[in-house]
Design a protein around this motif. Sequence first.
Motif, PDB file in Angstrom:
ATOM      1  N   ASN A 255      29.360 -52.143  -3.648  1.00  0.00           N
ATOM      2  CA  ASN A 255      29.387 -53.010  -4.572  1.00  0.00           C
ATOM      3  C   ASN A 255      31.056 -53.524  -4.531  1.00  0.00           C
ATOM      4  OD1 ASN A 255      26.805 -54.332  -4.836  1.00  0.00           O
ATOM      5  ND2 ASN A 255      26.608 -51.591  -4.619  1.00  0.00           N
ATOM      6  N   PHE A 256      32.220 -52.425  -5.492  1.00  0.00           N
ATOM      7  CA  PHE A 256      33.639 -52.791  -6.109  1.00  0.00           C
ATOM      8  C   PHE A 256      33.430 -53.448  -4.938  1.00  0.00           C
ATOM      9  CE2 PHE A 256      32.633 -50.234  -9.513  1.00  0.00           C
ATOM     10  CZ  PHE A 256      32.683 -51.094 -10.844  1.00  0.00           C
ATOM     11  N   TYR A 257      34.135 -52.566  -3.798  1.00  0.00           N
ATOM     12  CA  TYR A 257      34.483 -52.766  -3.206  1.00  0.00           C
ATOM     13  C   TYR A 257      34.649 -54.108  -2.216  1.00  0.00           C
ATOM     14  CZ  TYR A 257      36.237 -52.233   2.123  1.00  0.00           C
ATOM     15  OH  TYR A 257      36.899 -52.384   3.789  1.00  0.00           O
ATOM     16  N   ALA A 258      33.174 -54.780  -1.789  1.00  0.00           N
ATOM     17  CA  ALA A 258      33.355 -55.627  -1.537  1.00  0.00           C
ATOM     18  C   ALA A 258      33.111 -57.038  -2.726  1.00  0.00           C
ATOM     19  CB  ALA A 258      31.525 -55.958  -1.709  1.00  0.00           C
ATOM     20  N   ALA A 259      33.408 -56.812  -3.614  1.00  0.00           N
ATOM     21  CA  ALA A 259      33.625 -57.619  -4.861  1.00  0.00           C
ATOM     22  C   ALA A 259      35.318 -57.601  -4.784  1.00  0.00           C
ATOM     23  CB  ALA A 259      33.201 -57.281  -6.001  1.00  0.00           C
ATOM     24  N   LEU A 260      36.208 -55.973  -4.704  1.00  0.00           N
ATOM     25  CA  LEU A 260      37.914 -57.019  -4.097  1.00  0.00           C
ATOM     26  C   LEU A 260      37.875 -56.816  -2.664  1.00  0.00           C
ATOM     27  CD1 LEU A 260      38.126 -52.992  -5.759  1.00  0.00           C
ATOM     28  CD2 LEU A 260      39.201 -54.910  -6.980  1.00  0.00           C
ATOM     29  N   ASN A 281      30.444 -43.329 -16.698  1.00  0.00           N
ATOM     30  CA  ASN A 281      31.777 -41.846 -16.878  1.00  0.00           C
ATOM     31  C   ASN A 281      31.350 -40.808 -15.760  1.00  0.00           C
ATOM     32  OD1 ASN A 281      31.196 -42.770 -19.738  1.00  0.00           O
ATOM     33  ND2 ASN A 281      29.653 -41.985 -20.701  1.00  0.00           N
ATOM     34  N   ASN A 282      31.082 -41.329 -14.834  1.00  0.00           N
ATOM     35  CA  ASN A 282      31.346 -40.849 -13.399  1.00  0.00           C
ATOM     36  C   ASN A 282      32.701 -41.130 -12.819  1.00  0.00           C
ATOM     37  OD1 ASN A 282      28.182 -38.622 -14.601  1.00  0.00           O
ATOM     38  ND2 ASN A 282      27.554 -40.206 -12.874  1.00  0.00           N
ATOM     39  N   PHE A 283      32.909 -42.088 -13.548  1.00  0.00           N
ATOM     40  CA  PHE A 283      33.667 -42.572 -12.429  1.00  0.00           C
ATOM     41  C   PHE A 283      35.229 -41.814 -13.448  1.00  0.00           C
ATOM     42  CE2 PHE A 283      30.923 -44.507 -10.381  1.00  0.00           C
ATOM     43  CZ  PHE A 283      30.679 -45.316  -9.310  1.00  0.00           C
ATOM     44  N   SER A 284      36.249 -42.047 -12.976  1.00  0.00           N
ATOM     45  CA  SER A 284      37.680 -41.536 -14.059  1.00  0.00           C
ATOM     46  C   SER A 284      38.241 -42.488 -14.300  1.00  0.00           C
ATOM     47  CB  SER A 284      38.449 -40.912 -12.570  1.00  0.00           C
ATOM     48  OG  SER A 284      39.328 -41.713 -11.737  1.00  0.00           O
ATOM     49  N   ALA A 285      39.137 -42.587 -15.577  1.00  0.00           N
ATOM     50  CA  ALA A 285      39.360 -43.575 -16.143  1.00  0.00           C
ATOM     51  C   ALA A 285      40.594 -44.849 -15.146  1.00  0.00           C
ATOM     52  CB  ALA A 285      40.173 -42.819 -17.133  1.00  0.00           C
ATOM     53  N   PHE A 286      41.342 -43.325 -14.235  1.00  0.00           N
ATOM     54  CA  PHE A 286      41.990 -44.151 -13.331  1.00  0.00           C
ATOM     55  C   PHE A 286      41.044 -44.919 -12.578  1.00  0.00           C
ATOM     56  CE2 PHE A 286      44.406 -43.824  -8.726  1.00  0.00           C
ATOM     57  CZ  PHE A 286      45.097 -44.188  -9.351  1.00  0.00           C
ATOM     58  N   GLU A 287      39.964 -44.308 -11.801  1.00  0.00           N
ATOM     59  CA  GLU A 287      39.458 -45.697 -10.596  1.00  0.00           C
ATOM     60  C   GLU A 287      38.912 -46.644 -12.049  1.00  0.00           C
ATOM     61  OE1 GLU A 287      35.936 -45.484  -8.170  1.00  0.00           O
ATOM     62  OE2 GLU A 287      36.427 -43.494  -8.837  1.00  0.00           O
ATOM     63  N   ILE A 288      38.899 -46.412 -12.614  1.00  0.00           N
ATOM     64  CA  ILE A 288      38.208 -48.260 -13.402  1.00  0.00           C
ATOM     65  C   ILE A 288      39.113 -48.878 -14.314  1.00  0.00           C
ATOM     66  CG2 ILE A 288      36.948 -48.735 -15.927  1.00  0.00           C
ATOM     67  CD1 ILE A 288      34.584 -47.502 -14.333  1.00  0.00           C
ATOM     68  N   PHE A 289      40.237 -48.487 -14.252  1.00  0.00           N
ATOM     69  CA  PHE A 289      42.414 -48.928 -14.069  1.00  0.00           C
ATOM     70  C   PHE A 289      42.322 -49.755 -13.393  1.00  0.00           C
ATOM     71  CE2 PHE A 289      46.536 -49.387 -14.040  1.00  0.00           C
ATOM     72  CZ  PHE A 289      46.752 -49.809 -15.496  1.00  0.00           C
ATOM     73  N   LEU A 290      41.883 -49.246 -12.116  1.00  0.00           N
ATOM     74  CA  LEU A 290      42.328 -49.764 -10.524  1.00  0.00           C
ATOM     75  C   LEU A 290      40.765 -51.118 -10.262  1.00  0.00           C
ATOM     76  CD1 LEU A 290      42.632 -46.833  -8.184  1.00  0.00           C
ATOM     77  CD2 LEU A 290      44.384 -48.267  -9.386  1.00  0.00           C
ATOM     78  N   TYR A 291      39.975 -50.349 -11.113  1.00  0.00           N
ATOM     79  CA  TYR A 291      38.841 -52.228 -10.430  1.00  0.00           C
ATOM     80  C   TYR A 291      39.372 -52.999 -11.290  1.00  0.00           C
ATOM     81  CZ  TYR A 291      36.483 -48.192  -7.680  1.00  0.00           C
ATOM     82  OH  TYR A 291      36.175 -47.649  -6.825  1.00  0.00           O
ATOM     83  N   LYS A 292      39.870 -52.894 -12.861  1.00  0.00           N
ATOM     84  CA  LYS A 292      39.927 -53.367 -14.103  1.00  0.00           C
ATOM     85  C   LYS A 292      40.790 -54.944 -13.709  1.00  0.00           C
ATOM     86  CE  LYS A 292      37.818 -51.598 -17.689  1.00  0.00           C
ATOM     87  NZ  LYS A 292      37.859 -51.071 -19.782  1.00  0.00           N
ATOM     88  N   LYS A 293      42.286 -54.485 -12.957  1.00  0.00           N
ATOM     89  CA  LYS A 293      43.256 -54.860 -13.205  1.00  0.00           C
ATOM     90  C   LYS A 293      44.335 -55.546 -11.352  1.00  0.00           C
ATOM     91  CE  LYS A 293      44.381 -53.289 -16.787  1.00  0.00           C
ATOM     92  NZ  LYS A 293      44.674 -54.140 -17.779  1.00  0.00           N
ATOM     93  N   LYS A 294      43.270 -56.917 -11.882  1.00  0.00           N
ATOM     94  CA  LYS A 294      43.403 -57.925 -10.415  1.00  0.00           C
ATOM     95  C   LYS A 294      44.769 -57.366  -9.645  1.00  0.00           C
ATOM     96  CE  LYS A 294      40.763 -62.278 -12.338  1.00  0.00           C
ATOM     97  NZ  LYS A 294      41.212 -63.501 -12.471  1.00  0.00           N
ATOM     98  N   TYR A 295      45.794 -57.289 -10.217  1.00  0.00           N
ATOM     99  CA  TYR A 295      47.241 -57.071  -9.244  1.00  0.00           C
ATOM    100  C   TYR A 295      47.189 -55.665  -8.062  1.00  0.00           C
ATOM    101  CZ  TYR A 295      48.538 -54.253 -13.233  1.00  0.00           C
ATOM    102  OH  TYR A 295      48.995 -53.660 -14.400  1.00  0.00           O
ATOM    103  N   LEU A 296      45.557 -55.234  -9.205  1.00  0.00           N
ATOM    104  CA  LEU A 296      46.333 -53.643  -8.172  1.00  0.00           C
ATOM    105  C   LEU A 296      44.698 -53.970  -7.154  1.00  0.00           C
ATOM    106  CD1 LEU A 296      46.193 -51.498 -11.387  1.00  0.00           C
ATOM    107  CD2 LEU A 296      48.310 -51.335  -9.266  1.00  0.00           C
TER     108      LEU A 296
END
Length: 339
Positions: A255-260, A281-296
């Motif tokens: 679902n993240f993939y489709a949105a991105l 909490n099952n996802f790493s902070a790094f992964e969540i950071f990737l999803y939050k930032k539009k430029y990533l």
Amino acid sequence: MFSIVIPLYNKAQTIARTIDSVIKQSFTVFEVLIVNDASTDNSLEIVEQYKIDERIRVYSLESNSGAGAARNYGVRKAKYSYIAFLDGDDTWKEGYLEKMKEAIEKYPMSGMYCCAGLHETKTGLTYRIAKKYMSKITPVNYFEDPLVFTQTSAIVVYKEVFDRYGGFPSELRINQDYALFFTIGLTETVVYCGFPLSTYYIGVAGQNTSLFSIKRIECTQFVIDRINFVYKNWIKYKKENRLFTIFNKYEIRHNFYAALKKNDHNLVNLFLTQLDCRILNNFSAFEIFLYKKKYLNKMGIAYIMLTKIIWKWSKLVNRGPSKIDKLKVNSRKALVWHN
């Protein structure tokens, strides 16, 4: 042996075909419970004509309550111990119930029985089947491939199991079937029949349960609600299932993939804010950071593609169920024939 539950809402164009496919079954120990969910077309008039067959009963709800509520009502009226679900625009091949009876006889202590099938569209037929289980009847780890194992019109559930988990959850507007079947898949032995004996019709007139007809943001919220529901049950029933945790993360990442890919951060933020925090909490902070930032965006997409490769690999190395209870002969086996 089988109580067949058919929810009915504005299926005048297809319900006769559905009922005819039941009447033609080679195994004939069944009852049919059709629950009219306040149809506004002539669906009720059509099904009333089938009451000449004493195995067929028709009920009507006072107001439109949704397919889940209609199915729950039908199960409450059921007299047999195995509930076979069938939608009013789908059909079974003549040997469907015969094959499901064979699966129950072979594995009588299981809670749910799933069957392979066909998808029919205006352009043709496609198979919905787990190829490595083709022409087999076998217990499976349900979360090895739940989206292939699950099609509501190709599932039979032991009634005690259905009641144990409260039936289809009324608090969910859509995805109630996946919510219940995923919960059962977490907690009970599931048997898969690798024979394509059901047909799911796509694009049928009046098929208003399709997620494709709903706004994307609303559809996403329904999916999130179901994911949260199943996860809470996983915590509640304390069932270890490594493939469930892998699949859960896979589905969320999909679902993240489709949105991105659509550069739709409204959907991304919906997941980040509405998913149960224990899931996030099952996802790493790094992964969540990737999803939050539009430029990533591109990095987030690449990361998800890598996890998909890992998911496919895990399906290859986890070929069987994580745990199959020993099948003991007890009074329940007698239910196969005497109920």
